[in-house]
Enzyme design. Structure first.
Site, PDB file in Angstrom:
ATOM      1  CE  LYS A  71      26.410  -0.199 -34.604  1.00  0.00           C
ATOM      2  NZ  LYS A  71      25.748  -1.377 -34.032  1.00  0.00           N
ATOM      3  N   GLY A 131      15.898 -11.885 -38.406  1.00  0.00           N
ATOM      4  CA  GLY A 131      16.474 -10.595 -38.781  1.00  0.00           C
ATOM      5  C   GLY A 131      17.795 -10.769 -39.504  1.00  0.00           C
ATOM      6  CB  ALA A 132      19.091 -10.433 -42.480  1.00  0.00           C
ATOM      7  CB  ALA A 135      22.266  -6.363 -34.419  1.00  0.00           C
TER       8      ALA A 135
END
Ligand code: NDP
Length: 278
Positions: A71, A131-132, A135
């Site tokens: 990505k 989360g980091a 996504a």
């Protein structure tokens, strides 16, 4: 009329990619709209990414999805990048048009559209994001651009957590800060709590290590894990919150890609049904 045997081609490249269910979802949507399109799942190792993208262009593919680990690396091979993908610094969808490759990130927009479908507005809301990773990055940027007032990011890795907070703070009108995740994380009061970690992907018995008694009625809790009902969702529901799975995000990011490639609206129902039976 002469028959036309030439199909329009799309697909996904990643590593590993064998468990990726997107093919079921996109091919169901092509069939629902009577489109002679195909979606092919392909394994590509990182060192072959550029050759693979050039190959797709040579084979006249209409577009491609990119998943882990491509990505970020794919950004540098694009002729053009959509504005929010530029901020996020990663793409998951490519449109190939007259030999030009245009990169988009539909993950965060898919998340926002999934929330809209669930009847949840982001405008003026305070969000807590667990989360980091990639996504979380996409979700935070798009939620901020969609009008969220404040986003608190809780993550174990301080560097990644701070980077996402700074990204939101520097590029959008939304206020954002980072909270270090150590042991069982307390959850600050918020309107929407999002699990954007990968916890829960491997087993139904895994859930993020947070203080579930901080969740209360009136809070919306959103998982991005695509199981129909995760343990995180179950624990949140036990505290009286409304909880949603990551299926909506997956379907909506796919529907955006479908529209970018075909110009048509995808049948969300066909996509949900295909995923539930994949
Ligand atoms: P990344 O690997 O980029 O990020 C993973 C994140 O999870 C990191 O922030 C990491 O924290 C955190 N994490 C992992 N294990 C733990 C743990 N035990 N406790 C606390 N935090 C943890 O992955 P992505 O961001 O790309 O994907 C995350 C998840 O989202 C995946 O499961 C993926 O399948 C899902 N996803 C769903 C989509 C959908 O459409 N529904 C779309 C895209 C992804 P740290 O930084 O501290 O290591």
């Amino acid at each position: 009329m002469a028959k036309n045997y030439l199909l329009k081609l799309t697909g996904v490249i990643g590593l590993p990619v064998d468990g990726n269910p997107t093919v079921a979802m996109q091919e169901a949507a092509f069939a629902a709209n009577n489109l002679p399109w195909r979606y092919i799942t392909m394994q590509v190792v990182p060192q072959d990414l550029q050759a693979a993208l050039l190959g797709l262009r040579a084979l006249n593919f209409s577009g491609i999805n990119l998943t882990m680990p491509h990505k970020v690396a794919a950004v540098s091979y694009m002729d053009e990048i959509a504005p929010s993908a530029k901020i996020i610094g990663a793409i998951n969808t490519v449109v190939i048009e007259e030999s030009r490759m245009i990169g988009y990130n539909t993950d965060g927009q898919g998340f926002v559209n999934g929330m809209k479908e669930a009847g949840v507005s982001l405008a003026g809301k305070r969000l807590v994001v667990l989360g980091a990773g990639g996504a979380a990055r996409a979700i935070c940027v798009e939620c901020a651009l969609a009008g969220a007032a404040e986003i608190l990011i809780i993550n174990r890795d301080e560097k990644r957590g701070n980077a996402v907070a700074k990204l939101v703070q520097d590029n959008t009108p939304c206020v954002s800060s980072y909270i270090h995740w150590q042991g069982t994380a307390s959850i600050p009061d918020c309107d929407i709590l999002i699990n954007a970690t990968s916890v829960g992907i491997a087993a139904d018995t895994d859930a993020p290590d947070i203080c579930y008694s901080d969740i209360h009625k009136g809070m919306v809790v959103q998982d991005i894990i695509t199981r129909e009902r995760t343990l995180f969702m179950q624990k949140a529901e036990q505290m009286g919150a409304k909880a949603f799975s990551g299926l909506g995000m997956l379907v909506h990011q796919g529907a955006i890609g479908f529209k970018l490639w075909t110009g048509e609206d995808a049948s969300l129902d066909a996509m949900y049904q295909a995923l539930l039976h994949a």
